[in-house]
Scaffold this motif. Structure first.
Motif, PDB file in Angstrom:
ATOM      1  N   LEU A 286      48.814 -35.496 -60.922  1.00 39.87           N
ATOM      2  CA  LEU A 286      49.914 -35.985 -60.373  1.00 39.87           C
ATOM      3  C   LEU A 286      51.111 -36.543 -61.510  1.00 39.87           C
ATOM      4  O   LEU A 286      51.876 -36.213 -61.119  1.00 39.87           O
ATOM      5  CB  LEU A 286      49.334 -37.443 -59.551  1.00 39.87           C
ATOM      6  N   ALA A 287      50.344 -36.781 -62.470  1.00 38.67           N
ATOM      7  CA  ALA A 287      51.407 -37.394 -63.797  1.00 38.67           C
ATOM      8  C   ALA A 287      52.014 -36.164 -64.408  1.00 38.67           C
ATOM      9  O   ALA A 287      53.313 -36.059 -64.626  1.00 38.67           O
ATOM     10  CB  ALA A 287      50.731 -37.859 -64.939  1.00 38.67           C
ATOM     11  N   GLU A 288      51.327 -34.858 -64.546  1.00 38.57           N
ATOM     12  CA  GLU A 288      51.824 -33.860 -64.858  1.00 38.57           C
ATOM     13  C   GLU A 288      53.143 -33.271 -63.812  1.00 38.57           C
ATOM     14  O   GLU A 288      53.745 -32.451 -64.215  1.00 38.57           O
ATOM     15  CB  GLU A 288      51.078 -32.653 -65.071  1.00 38.57           C
TER      16      GLU A 288
ATOM     17  N   GLU B 157      44.522 -30.946 -49.965  1.00 34.57           N
ATOM     18  CA  GLU B 157      44.080 -29.632 -50.813  1.00 34.57           C
ATOM     19  C   GLU B 157      44.704 -30.254 -52.200  1.00 34.57           C
ATOM     20  O   GLU B 157      43.777 -29.822 -53.252  1.00 34.57           O
ATOM     21  CB  GLU B 157      45.296 -28.580 -50.488  1.00 34.57           C
ATOM     22  N   ARG B 158      45.542 -31.004 -52.280  1.00 31.79           N
ATOM     23  CA  ARG B 158      45.913 -31.459 -54.042  1.00 31.79           C
ATOM     24  C   ARG B 158      44.819 -32.149 -54.345  1.00 31.79           C
ATOM     25  O   ARG B 158      44.787 -32.263 -55.489  1.00 31.79           O
ATOM     26  CB  ARG B 158      47.298 -32.023 -53.990  1.00 31.79           C
ATOM     27  N   VAL B 159      44.214 -33.055 -53.623  1.00 26.24           N
ATOM     28  CA  VAL B 159      43.191 -33.898 -54.435  1.00 26.24           C
ATOM     29  C   VAL B 159      41.626 -33.232 -54.012  1.00 26.24           C
ATOM     30  O   VAL B 159      40.643 -33.819 -54.169  1.00 26.24           O
ATOM     31  CB  VAL B 159      43.057 -35.414 -53.533  1.00 26.24           C
TER      32      VAL B 159
ATOM     33  N   ILE C 150      44.555 -41.792 -52.469  1.00 32.72           N
ATOM     34  CA  ILE C 150      45.645 -41.276 -53.215  1.00 32.72           C
ATOM     35  C   ILE C 150      46.424 -40.273 -52.214  1.00 32.72           C
ATOM     36  O   ILE C 150      47.730 -40.248 -52.127  1.00 32.72           O
ATOM     37  CB  ILE C 150      45.221 -40.735 -54.601  1.00 32.72           C
ATOM     38  N   ALA C 151      45.870 -39.363 -51.654  1.00 28.63           N
ATOM     39  CA  ALA C 151      46.408 -38.497 -50.630  1.00 28.63           C
ATOM     40  C   ALA C 151      47.291 -39.234 -49.686  1.00 28.63           C
ATOM     41  O   ALA C 151      48.222 -38.984 -49.119  1.00 28.63           O
ATOM     42  CB  ALA C 151      45.721 -37.557 -50.201  1.00 28.63           C
TER      43      ALA C 151
ATOM     44  N   ASN D 255      35.816 -39.308 -63.144  1.00 29.17           N
ATOM     45  CA  ASN D 255      36.569 -38.107 -63.849  1.00 29.17           C
ATOM     46  C   ASN D 255      37.376 -37.504 -62.807  1.00 29.17           C
ATOM     47  O   ASN D 255      38.299 -36.999 -62.619  1.00 29.17           O
ATOM     48  CB  ASN D 255      35.874 -37.211 -64.519  1.00 29.17           C
ATOM     49  N   GLU D 256      36.542 -37.126 -61.748  1.00 30.21           N
ATOM     50  CA  GLU D 256      37.295 -36.536 -60.613  1.00 30.21           C
ATOM     51  C   GLU D 256      38.424 -37.045 -60.154  1.00 30.21           C
ATOM     52  O   GLU D 256      39.643 -36.440 -59.518  1.00 30.21           O
ATOM     53  CB  GLU D 256      36.236 -36.464 -59.360  1.00 30.21           C
ATOM     54  N   VAL D 257      38.541 -38.587 -60.240  1.00 32.19           N
ATOM     55  CA  VAL D 257      39.771 -39.344 -59.604  1.00 32.19           C
ATOM     56  C   VAL D 257      40.729 -39.227 -60.791  1.00 32.19           C
ATOM     57  O   VAL D 257      41.864 -39.066 -60.571  1.00 32.19           O
ATOM     58  CB  VAL D 257      39.273 -40.826 -59.503  1.00 32.19           C
ATOM     59  N   LEU D 258      40.365 -39.300 -62.174  1.00 32.54           N
ATOM     60  CA  LEU D 258      41.227 -39.294 -63.377  1.00 32.54           C
ATOM     61  C   LEU D 258      42.078 -37.941 -63.201  1.00 32.54           C
ATOM     62  O   LEU D 258      43.077 -37.707 -63.456  1.00 32.54           O
ATOM     63  CB  LEU D 258      40.670 -39.388 -64.476  1.00 32.54           C
ATOM     64  N   ASP D 259      40.987 -36.703 -62.898  1.00 32.73           N
ATOM     65  CA  ASP D 259      41.644 -35.435 -62.941  1.00 32.73           C
ATOM     66  C   ASP D 259      42.875 -35.383 -61.960  1.00 32.73           C
ATOM     67  O   ASP D 259      44.007 -34.839 -62.216  1.00 32.73           O
ATOM     68  CB  ASP D 259      40.711 -34.424 -62.414  1.00 32.73           C
TER      69      ASP D 259
END
Lengths: 248, 284
Positions: A188-190, A128-130, A153-154, A179-183
């Protein structure tokens, strides 16, 4: 104040591949919650450095502490560190014989030894998060590159690591999928995750990095916050490199 | 004008000869022609055999063969000697192959372990077994190892076949494991898996599809090489055949039958594995 606690300490690390010195006298401290972006020309030792952090490469000399554990030949320590450190690879490296859901549950089930129901619930949460909950039952080969990298990543997140390493996560992707990966990485960074990213996505770096690291010839030649790094880098080699990749 | 014609005629010649060749090939490959040629060749082979047997005054007794497969007596249905021998052959090769898989995997893992001693042990084992004729290995197992440890001939045969095939099987395992990209190891290790867990959950399941085709060959090879234990008189298919011949003197019929039985078994194995391969190809 957890932000000021060092979670990764790299002290005077050297790494040799035969006669070739890939890292020479590298020292770097990453605090808990900090985001570090490493860049530099190819062959400068960026990947080698982050691969040393979870011991996919063995450093030749110097000391390396992750979450208070020193990385030595001790197998128990290595596994303890790897459970705390997630890694995302350039080539995704998903397990092709397992479904997306199985890719995500195999670690928690076999390594963390949590129950199957918990592992599945956790896998669904991170899917869900990705942003790809609907792909759970597909095989990796049925997904696009961007989707595969988000699954990767998940998969790392399912181990609930305290640190995430990214080794050029967008370099093997078609431009429209970057972009979908960077988003996902920005989200995650936030969320406060400690991250070390090797990447040439300077927009991303400028946005999330607390520290920028520039490597050349196996050495760290510049460490600075992005505001300084992008405007007035001290090292001439670094300036040249930035000119080249920011030109376009 | 005539010159022009001549030139064009010459220029056409290579083209027409290629076309004629293609036509000839098409005619050869046409169904009736293929059947005709096939029947002709088969006729020559069979006629040759029969004529040879005729010339040496051989007395064909095919009608007696079914009795050696199975027979109906007053006590009811009974398996014949050849069937009993076949079961023994399958049991022998099956047990030997299972053991070969276990030893082979262990040798392959030792070879891949990176431990100096492990690699040395596996290489010595491989070179020792691979550079020895199977027949000599069998004598070693029966007359030396068997004598020392008091093994009966059946156990000695199983061990010998297992060891011989373990060497070949271990190379299949090694190639299959090496065919899995190194990134799979890295991904598995990065989520904290131990080496054993990496093999069990990530590497071995993926190497199965690389190993299936050569493994089939190995099973077929095993069934065939099990015939060699007839030299120490283990009562399997080939030994039974020899015994029957010394009782009945029907060497042609019995050897043809034994050969056919081996062929049926190995062909069935090949078909089964082709089916397995398709299944594996779909699921990955």
């Amino acid at each position: 104040m957890p932000e000021t606690q060092p979670i990764i300490e790299i002290r005077n690390v050297d790494k040799f591949f035969g006669d070739f010195q890939a890292l020479s006298d590298v020292s770097l401290t990453v605090n808990s919650g900090e985001k570090v972006v490493i860049c530099g020309p190819s062959g400068s030792g960026k990947s080698t450095l982050i691969r040393c952090v979870n011991r996919l490469e063995e450093h030749t000399s110097g000391q390396l502490f992750v979450d208070g554990i020193e990385l030595t030949g001790e197998t128990r320590n290595i596994r303890a560190v790897r459970m705390e450190v997630g890694m995302v690879f350039q080539q995704f490296n998903l397990f092709p014989h397992l479904t997306v859901l199985e890719n995500l549950t195999v670690g928690p089930l076999r390594v963390r030894k949590i129950s199957k129901a918990d592992a599945i619930a956790r896998a669904r949460k991170y899917l869900e998060r990705v942003h790809i909950p609907e792909q759970a039952d597909k095989y990796p080969a049925q997904l696009s590159g961007g989707q595969q990298q988000r699954v990767a990543i998940a998969r790392s997140l399912c181990m609930e690591p305290r640190i995430m390493l990214f080794d050029e996560p967008t370099s093997a992707l078609d431009p429209e999928m970057i972009n979908e990966v960077l988003d996902v990485m920005i989200e995650l960074a936030e969320s406060g995750m400690t991250m070390i990213c090797v990447t040439h996505e300077m927009g991303f770096a400028n946005r999330v990095a607390d520290q920028m690291v520039f490597m050349d010839g196996g050495k760290i030649v510049e460490i600075a916050p992005p505001s300084v790094f992008f405007t007035k880098p001290k090292n001439p080699r670094c300036r040249e490199f930035l000119d080249q990749i920011l030109e376009h | 004008m005539s010159g022009r014609l001549g030139i064009s005629g010459r220029a056409n010649r290579p083209g027409t000869s290629i076309m004629m060749l293609a036509q000839a090939r098409k005619a050869l490959n046409s169904k009736p022609m293929s059947v005709l040629i096939y029947c002709g060749v088969m006729y020559l082979i069979i006629y040759g055999c029969l004529a040879g047997a005729e010339a040496m005054g051989y007395n064909w007794q095919w009608y007696r063969i079914p009795d050696y497969l199975f027979r109906m007596t007053d006590d009811g249905f009974q398996w014949g000697e050849i069937s009993v021998g076949l079961v023994k052959t399958l049991l022998l090769s099956g047990q030997a192959f299972l053991l070969a898989l276990i030893i082979g995997l262990a040798v392959a893992l030792l070879r891949l372990s990176g431990l100096v001693v492990g690699v040395a042990v596996s290489i010595v084992f491989l070179e020792f077994v691979r550079n020895m004729p199977l027949l000599v290995l069998l004598y070693l197992f029966y007359y030396i190892i068997g004598a020392i440890f008091g093994l009966d001939r059946y156990t000695a045969s199983v061990l010998c076949l297992a060891v011989f095939h373990a060497a070949l099987v271990s190379e299949i395992f090694r190639a299959g494991i090496n065919a899995v990209p190194v990134g799979q190891w890295e991904a598995a290790k990065s989520i904290g898996m131990s080496t054993v867990q990496c093999y069990r959950y990530i590497i071995l399941p993926q190497s199965v599809k690389f190993m299936l085709p050569p493994m089939t060959g190995e099973v077929v090879h095993m069934v065939k090489s099990s015939a060699i234990v007839s030299v120490i008189a283990v009562a399997e298919l080939t030994t039974i055949g020899r015994n029957l011949i010394s009782d009945t003197y029907m060497s042609f019929e019995i050897w043809f039958t034994i050969a056919a039985v081996y062929m049926v078994v190995t062909l069935m194995l090949s078909v089964f594995v082709t089916f397995m391969e398709r299944r594996y190809a779909v699921s990955t």
